[in-house]
Design a protein around this motif. Sequence first.
Motif, PDB file in Angstrom:
ATOM      1  N   MET A   1       0.848  -1.170   0.000  1.00 29.68           N
ATOM      2  CA  MET A   1       0.000   0.000   0.000  1.00 29.68           C
ATOM      3  C   MET A   1       0.897   1.237   0.000  1.00 29.68           C
ATOM      4  SD  MET A   1      -2.908   0.866   2.768  1.00 29.68           S
ATOM      5  CE  MET A   1      -2.964   2.455   3.460  1.00 29.68           C
ATOM      6  N   ASN A   2       0.805   2.024  -1.050  1.00 32.04           N
ATOM      7  CA  ASN A   2       1.596   3.242  -1.155  1.00 32.04           C
ATOM      8  C   ASN A   2       0.965   4.362  -0.331  1.00 32.04           C
ATOM      9  OD1 ASN A   2       3.549   2.169  -2.857  1.00 32.04           O
ATOM     10  ND2 ASN A   2       2.291   2.546  -4.657  1.00 32.04           N
ATOM     11  N   LEU A   3       1.819   5.258   0.132  1.00 30.86           N
ATOM     12  CA  LEU A   3       1.370   6.395   0.938  1.00 30.86           C
ATOM     13  C   LEU A   3       1.303   7.636   0.056  1.00 30.86           C
ATOM     14  CD1 LEU A   3       3.792   5.811   3.934  1.00 30.86           C
ATOM     15  CD2 LEU A   3       1.409   5.083   3.774  1.00 30.86           C
ATOM     16  N   ASN A   4       0.166   8.356   0.124  1.00 31.94           N
ATOM     17  CA  ASN A   4       0.130   9.617  -0.612  1.00 31.94           C
ATOM     18  C   ASN A   4       0.931  10.662   0.164  1.00 31.94           C
ATOM     19  OD1 ASN A   4      -1.542  10.956   1.287  1.00 31.94           O
ATOM     20  ND2 ASN A   4      -3.393  10.257   0.260  1.00 31.94           N
ATOM     21  N   SER A   5       1.256  11.759  -0.470  1.00 34.23           N
ATOM     22  CA  SER A   5       2.187  12.724   0.126  1.00 34.23           C
ATOM     23  C   SER A   5       1.683  13.311   1.440  1.00 34.23           C
ATOM     24  CB  SER A   5       2.508  13.833  -0.866  1.00 34.23           C
ATOM     25  OG  SER A   5       1.338  14.521  -1.234  1.00 34.23           O
ATOM     26  N   GLU A   6       0.382  13.562   1.555  1.00 32.97           N
ATOM     27  CA  GLU A   6      -0.156  14.116   2.803  1.00 32.97           C
ATOM     28  C   GLU A   6      -0.011  13.120   3.947  1.00 32.97           C
ATOM     29  OE1 GLU A   6      -4.118  14.811   1.578  1.00 32.97           O
ATOM     30  OE2 GLU A   6      -3.528  16.303   0.111  1.00 32.97           O
ATOM     31  N   LYS A   8       2.004  10.523   4.013  1.00 33.49           N
ATOM     32  CA  LYS A   8       3.409  10.202   4.210  1.00 33.49           C
ATOM     33  C   LYS A   8       4.052  11.174   5.193  1.00 33.49           C
ATOM     34  CE  LYS A   8       7.778   9.776   1.825  1.00 33.49           C
ATOM     35  NZ  LYS A   8       8.533   9.888   0.603  1.00 33.49           N
ATOM     36  N   GLN A   9       3.783  12.445   5.055  1.00 38.72           N
ATOM     37  CA  GLN A   9       4.380  13.447   5.947  1.00 38.72           C
ATOM     38  C   GLN A   9       3.919  13.227   7.386  1.00 38.72           C
ATOM     39  OE1 GLN A   9       6.806  15.798   5.257  1.00 38.72           O
ATOM     40  NE2 GLN A   9       6.804  15.827   7.486  1.00 38.72           N
ATOM     41  N   ARG A  10       2.642  13.005   7.571  1.00 39.27           N
ATOM     42  CA  ARG A  10       2.105  12.787   8.923  1.00 39.27           C
ATOM     43  C   ARG A  10       2.657  11.504   9.523  1.00 39.27           C
ATOM     44  NH1 ARG A  10       1.118  13.790  13.702  1.00 39.27           N
ATOM     45  NH2 ARG A  10      -0.825  13.093  14.603  1.00 39.27           N
ATOM     46  N   ILE A  11       2.711  10.434   8.744  1.00 38.42           N
ATOM     47  CA  ILE A  11       3.251   9.169   9.235  1.00 38.42           C
ATOM     48  C   ILE A  11       4.732   9.323   9.560  1.00 38.42           C
ATOM     49  CG2 ILE A  11       3.850   6.810   8.534  1.00 38.42           C
ATOM     50  CD1 ILE A  11       1.088   6.762   7.086  1.00 38.42           C
ATOM     51  N   ASP A  13       6.270  12.004  10.530  1.00 38.23           N
ATOM     52  CA  ASP A  13       6.382  12.801  11.754  1.00 38.23           C
ATOM     53  C   ASP A  13       6.171  11.957  13.007  1.00 38.23           C
ATOM     54  OD1 ASP A  13       6.844  15.040  10.197  1.00 38.23           O
ATOM     55  OD2 ASP A  13       4.819  15.862  10.451  1.00 38.23           O
ATOM     56  N   VAL A  14       5.071  11.191  13.040  1.00 41.35           N
ATOM     57  CA  VAL A  14       4.782  10.401  14.242  1.00 41.35           C
ATOM     58  C   VAL A  14       5.748   9.228  14.371  1.00 41.35           C
ATOM     59  CG1 VAL A  14       2.367  11.111  14.418  1.00 41.35           C
ATOM     60  CG2 VAL A  14       2.940   9.023  13.151  1.00 41.35           C
ATOM     61  N   LEU A  15       6.156   8.664  13.246  1.00 43.22           N
ATOM     62  CA  LEU A  15       7.092   7.548  13.273  1.00 43.22           C
ATOM     63  C   LEU A  15       8.459   7.999  13.785  1.00 43.22           C
ATOM     64  CD1 LEU A  15       7.493   4.555  12.563  1.00 43.22           C
ATOM     65  CD2 LEU A  15       8.021   5.256  10.227  1.00 43.22           C
ATOM     66  N   LEU A  16       8.950   9.105  13.291  1.00 42.18           N
ATOM     67  CA  LEU A  16      10.234   9.616  13.766  1.00 42.18           C
ATOM     68  C   LEU A  16      10.206   9.945  15.252  1.00 42.18           C
ATOM     69  CD1 LEU A  16      11.401  11.875  10.823  1.00 42.18           C
ATOM     70  CD2 LEU A  16      12.530   9.818  11.698  1.00 42.18           C
ATOM     71  N   ASP A  48      16.341   6.565   6.895  1.00 40.15           N
ATOM     72  CA  ASP A  48      15.504   5.421   6.517  1.00 40.15           C
ATOM     73  C   ASP A  48      14.025   5.804   6.487  1.00 40.15           C
ATOM     74  OD1 ASP A  48      17.773   3.855   6.391  1.00 40.15           O
ATOM     75  OD2 ASP A  48      17.440   2.904   8.347  1.00 40.15           O
ATOM     76  N   VAL A  49      13.566   6.518   7.494  1.00 43.13           N
ATOM     77  CA  VAL A  49      12.150   6.896   7.570  1.00 43.13           C
ATOM     78  C   VAL A  49      11.786   7.858   6.441  1.00 43.13           C
ATOM     79  CG1 VAL A  49      10.428   8.161   8.938  1.00 43.13           C
ATOM     80  CG2 VAL A  49      11.879   6.445  10.033  1.00 43.13           C
ATOM     81  N   LEU A  50      12.647   8.786   6.139  1.00 41.47           N
ATOM     82  CA  LEU A  50      12.341   9.765   5.093  1.00 41.47           C
ATOM     83  C   LEU A  50      12.262   9.135   3.707  1.00 41.47           C
ATOM     84  CD1 LEU A  50      14.404  12.850   6.290  1.00 41.47           C
ATOM     85  CD2 LEU A  50      11.945  12.424   6.540  1.00 41.47           C
ATOM     86  N   HIS A  51      12.776   7.934   3.540  1.00 40.80           N
ATOM     87  CA  HIS A  51      12.724   7.244   2.253  1.00 40.80           C
ATOM     88  C   HIS A  51      11.610   6.213   2.176  1.00 40.80           C
ATOM     89  CE1 HIS A  51      16.746   9.027   1.797  1.00 40.80           C
ATOM     90  NE2 HIS A  51      16.380   9.077   0.524  1.00 40.80           N
ATOM     91  N   THR A  52      10.680   6.245   3.125  1.00 41.95           N
ATOM     92  CA  THR A  52       9.553   5.312   3.067  1.00 41.95           C
ATOM     93  C   THR A  52       8.477   5.864   2.144  1.00 41.95           C
ATOM     94  OG1 THR A  52       8.538   6.295   5.035  1.00 41.95           O
ATOM     95  CG2 THR A  52       9.949   4.379   5.387  1.00 41.95           C
ATOM     96  N   ASN A  53       7.937   4.979   1.313  1.00 45.67           N
ATOM     97  CA  ASN A  53       6.872   5.361   0.390  1.00 45.67           C
ATOM     98  C   ASN A  53       5.653   4.457   0.495  1.00 45.67           C
ATOM     99  OD1 ASN A  53       8.200   7.550  -1.049  1.00 45.67           O
ATOM    100  ND2 ASN A  53       9.586   5.967  -1.772  1.00 45.67           N
ATOM    101  N   SER A  54       5.755   3.434   1.324  1.00 44.24           N
ATOM    102  CA  SER A  54       4.664   2.471   1.444  1.00 44.24           C
ATOM    103  C   SER A  54       4.670   1.861   2.841  1.00 44.24           C
ATOM    104  CB  SER A  54       4.823   1.359   0.403  1.00 44.24           C
ATOM    105  OG  SER A  54       5.964   0.573   0.700  1.00 44.24           O
TER     106      SER A  54
END
Length: 88
Positions: A1-6, A8-11, A13-16, A48-54
């Motif tokens: 499942m790919n993440l859209n840009s909106e 992705k940014q929120r995920i 942030d919370v993941l980091l 690593d987190v900044l390069h996640t797309n899915s």
Amino acid sequence: MNLNSENKQRINDVLLSDLQRRLHEDGKCIMFTNDNEYTTILESLVEDVLHTNSIADVNNVLCDYDKLFPNEYLTLDGTLNYIFALLR
């Protein structure tokens, strides 16, 4: 499942935020023993987190830092539930 840009940014942030907390609190003596090692691991983690797309990419990051997570987070379903919990 790919993440859209909106999402992705929120995920990201919370993941980091959560990964940094886990690394600092739970990673001592397991993943690092001094401030230089901590800084190096943290820089790598951020990259690593900044390069996640899915969701699969996020799962790979969790698996790479598996010492910080319970095993149930290290599956795609577990990763998805972990992300949902972070977004609450």
